[in-house]
Every structure is written in structure tokens, then in C-alpha cells.
Motif scaffolding. Structure first.
Motif, PDB file in Angstrom:
ATOM      1  N   PHE A 244       0.812  -1.219   0.000  1.00  0.00           N
ATOM      2  CA  PHE A 244       0.000   0.000   0.000  1.00  0.00           C
ATOM      3  C   PHE A 244       0.841   1.263   0.000  1.00  0.00           C
ATOM      4  O   PHE A 244       2.011   1.247   0.396  1.00  0.00           O
ATOM      5  CB  PHE A 244      -1.010  -0.014   1.163  1.00  0.00           C
ATOM      6  N   LEU A 245       0.235   2.304  -0.527  1.00  0.00           N
ATOM      7  CA  LEU A 245       0.811   3.651  -0.463  1.00  0.00           C
ATOM      8  C   LEU A 245       0.112   4.374   0.674  1.00  0.00           C
ATOM      9  O   LEU A 245      -1.076   4.129   0.927  1.00  0.00           O
ATOM     10  CB  LEU A 245       0.534   4.429  -1.752  1.00  0.00           C
ATOM     11  N   ALA A 246       0.837   5.264   1.321  1.00  0.00           N
ATOM     12  CA  ALA A 246       0.220   5.996   2.431  1.00  0.00           C
ATOM     13  C   ALA A 246       0.690   7.437   2.445  1.00  0.00           C
ATOM     14  O   ALA A 246       1.788   7.763   1.961  1.00  0.00           O
ATOM     15  CB  ALA A 246       0.571   5.330   3.757  1.00  0.00           C
ATOM     16  N   ARG A 247      -0.178   8.287   3.005  1.00  0.00           N
ATOM     17  CA  ARG A 247       0.199   9.677   3.298  1.00  0.00           C
ATOM     18  C   ARG A 247       0.149   9.858   4.808  1.00  0.00           C
ATOM     19  O   ARG A 247      -0.874   9.571   5.436  1.00  0.00           O
ATOM     20  CB  ARG A 247      -0.789  10.655   2.655  1.00  0.00           C
ATOM     21  N   PHE A 248       1.262  10.303   5.367  1.00  0.00           N
ATOM     22  CA  PHE A 248       1.315  10.591   6.807  1.00  0.00           C
ATOM     23  C   PHE A 248       0.776  11.996   7.057  1.00  0.00           C
ATOM     24  O   PHE A 248       0.802  12.866   6.158  1.00  0.00           O
ATOM     25  CB  PHE A 248       2.764  10.536   7.306  1.00  0.00           C
ATOM     26  N   SER A 249       0.344  12.252   8.317  1.00  0.00           N
ATOM     27  CA  SER A 249      -0.160  13.589   8.675  1.00  0.00           C
ATOM     28  C   SER A 249       0.919  14.655   8.506  1.00  0.00           C
ATOM     29  O   SER A 249       0.605  15.820   8.266  1.00  0.00           O
ATOM     30  CB  SER A 249      -0.633  13.626  10.126  1.00  0.00           C
ATOM     31  N   ASN A 250       2.200  14.287   8.637  1.00  0.00           N
ATOM     32  CA  ASN A 250       3.276  15.284   8.502  1.00  0.00           C
ATOM     33  C   ASN A 250       3.634  15.580   7.049  1.00  0.00           C
ATOM     34  O   ASN A 250       4.606  16.280   6.777  1.00  0.00           O
ATOM     35  CB  ASN A 250       4.527  14.845   9.297  1.00  0.00           C
ATOM     36  N   GLY A 251       2.871  15.027   6.109  1.00  0.00           N
ATOM     37  CA  GLY A 251       3.070  15.346   4.687  1.00  0.00           C
ATOM     38  C   GLY A 251       3.992  14.373   3.969  1.00  0.00           C
ATOM     39  O   GLY A 251       4.152  14.464   2.744  1.00  0.00           O
ATOM     40  N   SER A 252       4.601  13.441   4.691  1.00  0.00           N
ATOM     41  CA  SER A 252       5.502  12.495   4.020  1.00  0.00           C
ATOM     42  C   SER A 252       4.710  11.377   3.331  1.00  0.00           C
ATOM     43  O   SER A 252       3.563  11.094   3.688  1.00  0.00           O
ATOM     44  CB  SER A 252       6.521  11.924   5.006  1.00  0.00           C
ATOM     45  N   LEU A 253       5.367  10.778   2.333  1.00  0.00           N
ATOM     46  CA  LEU A 253       4.748   9.700   1.550  1.00  0.00           C
ATOM     47  C   LEU A 253       5.376   8.368   1.945  1.00  0.00           C
ATOM     48  O   LEU A 253       6.550   8.330   2.311  1.00  0.00           O
ATOM     49  CB  LEU A 253       5.002   9.912   0.055  1.00  0.00           C
ATOM     50  N   ALA A 254       4.590   7.300   1.794  1.00  0.00           N
ATOM     51  CA  ALA A 254       5.135   6.007   2.215  1.00  0.00           C
ATOM     52  C   ALA A 254       4.732   4.887   1.284  1.00  0.00           C
ATOM     53  O   ALA A 254       3.686   4.935   0.633  1.00  0.00           O
ATOM     54  CB  ALA A 254       4.640   5.683   3.620  1.00  0.00           C
ATOM     55  N   THR A 255       5.603   3.870   1.241  1.00  0.00           N
ATOM     56  CA  THR A 255       5.231   2.604   0.618  1.00  0.00           C
ATOM     57  C   THR A 255       5.470   1.484   1.636  1.00  0.00           C
ATOM     58  O   THR A 255       6.458   1.501   2.365  1.00  0.00           O
ATOM     59  CB  THR A 255       6.072   2.294  -0.647  1.00  0.00           C
ATOM     60  N   PHE A 256       4.523   0.562   1.686  1.00  0.00           N
ATOM     61  CA  PHE A 256       4.624  -0.598   2.582  1.00  0.00           C
ATOM     62  C   PHE A 256       4.373  -1.843   1.728  1.00  0.00           C
ATOM     63  O   PHE A 256       3.449  -1.847   0.904  1.00  0.00           O
ATOM     64  CB  PHE A 256       3.538  -0.547   3.660  1.00  0.00           C
ATOM     65  N   GLU A 257       5.173  -2.879   1.943  1.00  0.00           N
ATOM     66  CA  GLU A 257       4.963  -4.117   1.192  1.00  0.00           C
ATOM     67  C   GLU A 257       5.203  -5.324   2.090  1.00  0.00           C
ATOM     68  O   GLU A 257       6.168  -5.342   2.862  1.00  0.00           O
ATOM     69  CB  GLU A 257       5.937  -4.198   0.001  1.00  0.00           C
ATOM     70  N   SER A 258       4.337  -6.304   1.960  1.00  0.00           N
ATOM     71  CA  SER A 258       4.560  -7.537   2.697  1.00  0.00           C
ATOM     72  C   SER A 258       4.044  -8.725   1.896  1.00  0.00           C
ATOM     73  O   SER A 258       3.063  -8.620   1.166  1.00  0.00           O
ATOM     74  CB  SER A 258       3.839  -7.489   4.045  1.00  0.00           C
ATOM     75  N   THR A 259       4.733  -9.854   2.049  1.00  0.00           N
ATOM     76  CA  THR A 259       4.323 -11.072   1.363  1.00  0.00           C
ATOM     77  C   THR A 259       4.903 -12.272   2.090  1.00  0.00           C
ATOM     78  O   THR A 259       5.884 -12.139   2.826  1.00  0.00           O
ATOM     79  CB  THR A 259       4.803 -11.061  -0.117  1.00  0.00           C
ATOM     80  N   ARG A 260       4.274 -13.428   1.874  1.00  0.00           N
ATOM     81  CA  ARG A 260       4.885 -14.678   2.322  1.00  0.00           C
ATOM     82  C   ARG A 260       5.318 -15.491   1.093  1.00  0.00           C
ATOM     83  O   ARG A 260       5.443 -16.701   1.159  1.00  0.00           O
ATOM     84  CB  ARG A 260       3.893 -15.473   3.174  1.00  0.00           C
ATOM     85  N   TYR A 261       5.528 -14.774  -0.026  1.00  0.00           N
ATOM     86  CA  TYR A 261       5.896 -15.426  -1.291  1.00  0.00           C
ATOM     87  C   TYR A 261       7.185 -14.844  -1.868  1.00  0.00           C
ATOM     88  O   TYR A 261       7.384 -14.859  -3.081  1.00  0.00           O
ATOM     89  CB  TYR A 261       4.749 -15.278  -2.316  1.00  0.00           C
TER      90      TYR A 261
END
Ligand code: NAD
Length: 383
Positions: A244-261
Motif C-alpha cells: 500500500f501507499l500511504a500519506r502521513f499527517s506530517n506530509g511524508s509519503l510512504a510505501t509498505f509491502e509484505s508477502t509470504r511469497y
């Protein structure tokens, strides 16, 4: 050394986490001068013989096969929940009603709806509570928070987290039952989103503040698996992979990734944070190091520094060996118990508490909702 008061522990679940917690309760007083002494009073699990064997091996005074009986016991001060996710809410709510302190494994619940009820229950009862998001207490991760708090990174632009494993690739792996409950959505609540990304989200919000919005995709690569308990081939309801992509309240951008593959990766949890002046990178497979780059260094010697987090002025490290010698995974649990016991003494309770656990469940719920709808989802915040 301070005089110590006894704190009687009732542990639910003797699996992986039951062992890490028991180890922490046993060792904390050897390394931390805290005003309480955990007493391993009782372990509870459904199989009496196995619970007895665990009690003998780890030094518990007694065992129970029903957590309700454990909670009803007058000689138990604290209920430690180390059983699968579908048990957390019922046990925690009953324990709070009985006035027990509660330590609960993550994710706090299978979803935020259940977690809200747990937060209300501990609030109403006024009992001490904490969630075992143990990665906050890796000394290198705690140091990352200190460096950010000191403003060394400046404004933060990017947060990048991954948690990769490879143990569910085989299509022949069944779902459900002992050891495989994580593949059964009814027990786990979700797949890697609630299991692995929950860790990444908790650390991220601790280091970089609240997350406002997410947009996600998930996939279930193996659609059907035999269920260990029913023997029938059943639909798989968990997410095998989640990004997923995310926007933090402080204006920064994020990417998160997880898998068991992710073939070749067993528990590769990494994060990188890029700020205006400096960047930080951490890797669970090299957990005693923090990679740090500071643009303000003199150009000739500027570059990524690999900090070895083993010195007496690093978080928690003065309690361990001599500078240069490392500690590992199990110590994060000992640190959490030490902080909890210190909090009981000072009245300033450490975090993450149930409310923080709920904040993470709001994010994981939003991730799953976004993956379903294909839209950005605004993340609820705990009241
Ligand atoms: N903090 C972390 O890094 C971390 C790591 C692994 C697991 N966890 C969390 O810890 C919890 C337990 O996971 P695990 O890996 O230890 O699982 P596990 O399968 O190794 O152990 C679960 C234990 O719970 C017991 N149990 C199941 N239902 C029960 C019931 N109704 N009453 C009493 N005991 C019951 C089982 O017998 C077993 O002893 C989960 O919520 C999981 O998400 C956290």
C-alpha cells in the motif's frame, strides 16, 4: 538494587510467543533494576499435558486449560495473551472486567471493531495494558526514534517499509490448526496485512506520526487449501501479499509491502526514512546496526555510516554486556517487560498501549478496505 514487589503472571498460550514472553519474565530482574518481580504463576493452554510440560520446562507453578478459570484466580495479577488473534478480544475484555493488568500480543484484535471494545474495557476498568509490538524496543529502532526526535533528519519526505517471508509458497500447505492458524482468516482476521504489516505500521507511526490515507492492493495466490481441522478443501480468505501507499499527517509519503511469497526471505523486515538532512535504514537481519547518512557531513568523508548499536550510550545497552557485544531478538521482549514494570512503579505507563494497538488496527482495516474497493481510504484515529 530496589526492593521488589511480586507480580503474578498468568500466561495464555505456550507457543512461539509464550516462550519469548516467559523468557523475558524470567530474565528481566537479572538485567534491569525494576521495582517488580514477575512470578510465573500459571500457564494456560487447551491441552493439559502440554501445558504441564511447558510449566515444568519454564518454571510455572501451575497450569489451567480454560482461560476463564485463569482469569477468575485471585492469585493472578496480570494476564499475558500469547494465543492466536481470534482469542485476544474475549480474553482481554474478561481480564479487564476482573481488574487484571493485560499484556496482549499483536495485532490487538482481528479488526478494529473488536479492538475498540478492548480499548473501552481497559479504560473502564483502569487497568495497565500494553501490546507486544516488540520491534520498537530493538535498540537500533529506539535510537532511530531518538535521532528523529532530535530533529537530525529535518523534514521527513519518505517512509519505506517491507516485511518479506517465503513459508506459504507451497500449494500443498494446509490452512488452520496448530502452527497454521495464520492461514485461516476466521482465526487470523487477515493475512500478511494484520500479521506482518501491522508491525511495520506500528513502528512507522511511532517514528513518523499518524497515517491519514492509504491505497492498497492485496492478492491471494493460492485460492484453496485443505483445512487441517475439517479435512476439506476450502477457500483461502487471507491476503498472501499486501502493498500500500500511504500519506502521513506530517506530509511524508510512504510505501509498505509484505508477502509470504518472497522466495529466499524468512523474516526480512526493513525500513528506510529519508529526511531533508539525513536518512536512516534498518534491517531486522542485521538488527544491531543502524545505517545513517547525514548530508551535513564534510563532503570528502560523507557517506552511509553503519552504526553498531552496542555502546553504553545506546538505548538499553548499558544493561547488557560490554561495548561492542551484540544482543538479539529475544531482548526486545525483555526490554518491553522492563519498561512495563518501570511504568507500574512510576505511574507513567509505556506504550504501545491498547489505544496504539487500535490505531494500527484502523490502518490495517483501511488497507483491506482499499484493496477491496480500489480507492483511497481515510484512516480512522482512536478517540
Ligand atoms: N510480537 C511478535 O513479533 C509476534 C511474533 C509471532 C506471533 N505474534 C502474535 O502472538 C500470538 C500467538 O502467536 P504464536 O506465533 O505464538 O502462535 P503459536 O501457534 O506458536 O502459539 C499459540 C498458542 O496459543 C494456544 N491457544 C490457542 N487457542 C487457545 C485458547 N483458546 N486458550 C488457550 N490457549 C490457546 C495454543 O495452544 C498455542 O500454545 C498471535 O496473536 C500472533 O500474531 C507476535
Amino acid at each position: 538494587m530496589r526492593a521488589r514487589k511480586k507480580l503474578n503472571i498468568g500466561l495464555v498460550g505456550y507457543g512461539f510467543m509464550g516462550r519469548t514472553h516467559s523468557n523475558a519474565f524470567r530474565k528481566v530482574n537479572n538485567f534491569f533494576d525494576v521495582a517488580f518481580e514477575p512470578v510465573l504463576k500459571c500457564v494456560c493452554a487447551r491441552d493439559g499435558a502440554k501445558a504441564d510440560a511447558f510449566a515444568k520446562q519454564w518454571g510455572y507453578e501451575s497450569s489451567e486449560t480454560d482461560w476463564r478459570k485463569l482469569i477468575a484466580r485471585k492469585d493472578i495479577d496480570l494476564i499475558d495473551i500469547a494465543s492466536p488473534n481470534d482469542t485476544h478480544a474475549d480474553i482481554a475484555i474478561a481480564a479487564a472486567k476482573a481488574g487484571k493488568m493485560i499484556l496482549c500480543e499483536k495485532p490487538l484484535a482481528r479488526n478494529a471493531y473488536q479492538a475498540e471494545k478492548m480499548v473501552s474495557a481497559v479504560k473502564k476498568a483502569g487497568v495497565a495494558n500494553m501490546v507486544w509490538y516488540n520491534y520498537r524496543r530493538v535498540p537500533a529502532v529506539t535510537l532511530a526514534r531518538q535521532l528523529i526526535g532530535e530533529g537530525r533528519l529535518g523534514r521527513i519526505f519518505h517512509y519505506r517499509a517491507k516485511f518479506l517471508q517465503d513459508w506459504t509458497i507451497s500449494k500443498d500447505l494446509p490452512q488452520g490448526g496448530a502452527g497454521l492458524w495464520r492461514l485461516d482468516v476466521k482465526v487470523a482476521g487477515s493475512g500478511v496485512t494484520g500479521d506482518l504489516l501491522a508491525h511495520c505500521i506500528d513502528t512507522a507511526m511511532w517514528l513518523n506520526g499518524p497515517i491519514d490515507k492509504v491505497t492498497a492492493m492485496t492478492e491471494t495466490f493460492i485460492k484453496q487449501r485443505k483445512h487441517t481441522l475439517t479435512g476439506k478443501v476450502q477457500k483461502v480468505g487471507i491476503d498472501d501479499a499486501s502493498a500500500f501507499l500511504a500519506r502521513f499527517s506530517n506530509g511524508s509519503l510512504a510505501t509498505f509491502e509484505s508477502t509470504r511469497y518472497a522466495r529466499g526471505h524468512k523474516a526480512l523486515y526493513t525500513f528506510e526514512i529519508n529526511g531533508e538532512h539525513a536518512s536512516i535504514f534498518w534491517d531486522l537481519h542485521d538488527l544491531h546496526r543502524l545505517q545513517y547518512f547525514d548530508h551535513r557531513d564534510e563532503g570528502k568523508v560523507r557517506g552511509w555510516r553503519s552504526l553498531h548499536i552496542t555502546d553504553g550510550d545506546h538505548p538499553y545497552m548499558k544493561n547488557w554486556w560490554v561495548p561492542g557485544l551484540q544482543i538479539g531478538y529475544e531482548h526486545t521482549f525483555i526490554h518491553q517487560v522492563a519498561d512495563f514494570l518501570e511504568g507500574l512503579d512510576t505511574g507513567k505507563m509505556p506504550r504501545p498501549d491498547f489505544r496504539d494497538g487500535l490505531a494500527t488496527d484502523y490502518v490495517t482495516d483501511a488497507v483491506l478496505a482499499s484493496a477491496k474497493s480500489g480507492r483511497w481510504v481515510t484512516v480512522k484515529k482512536p478517540k
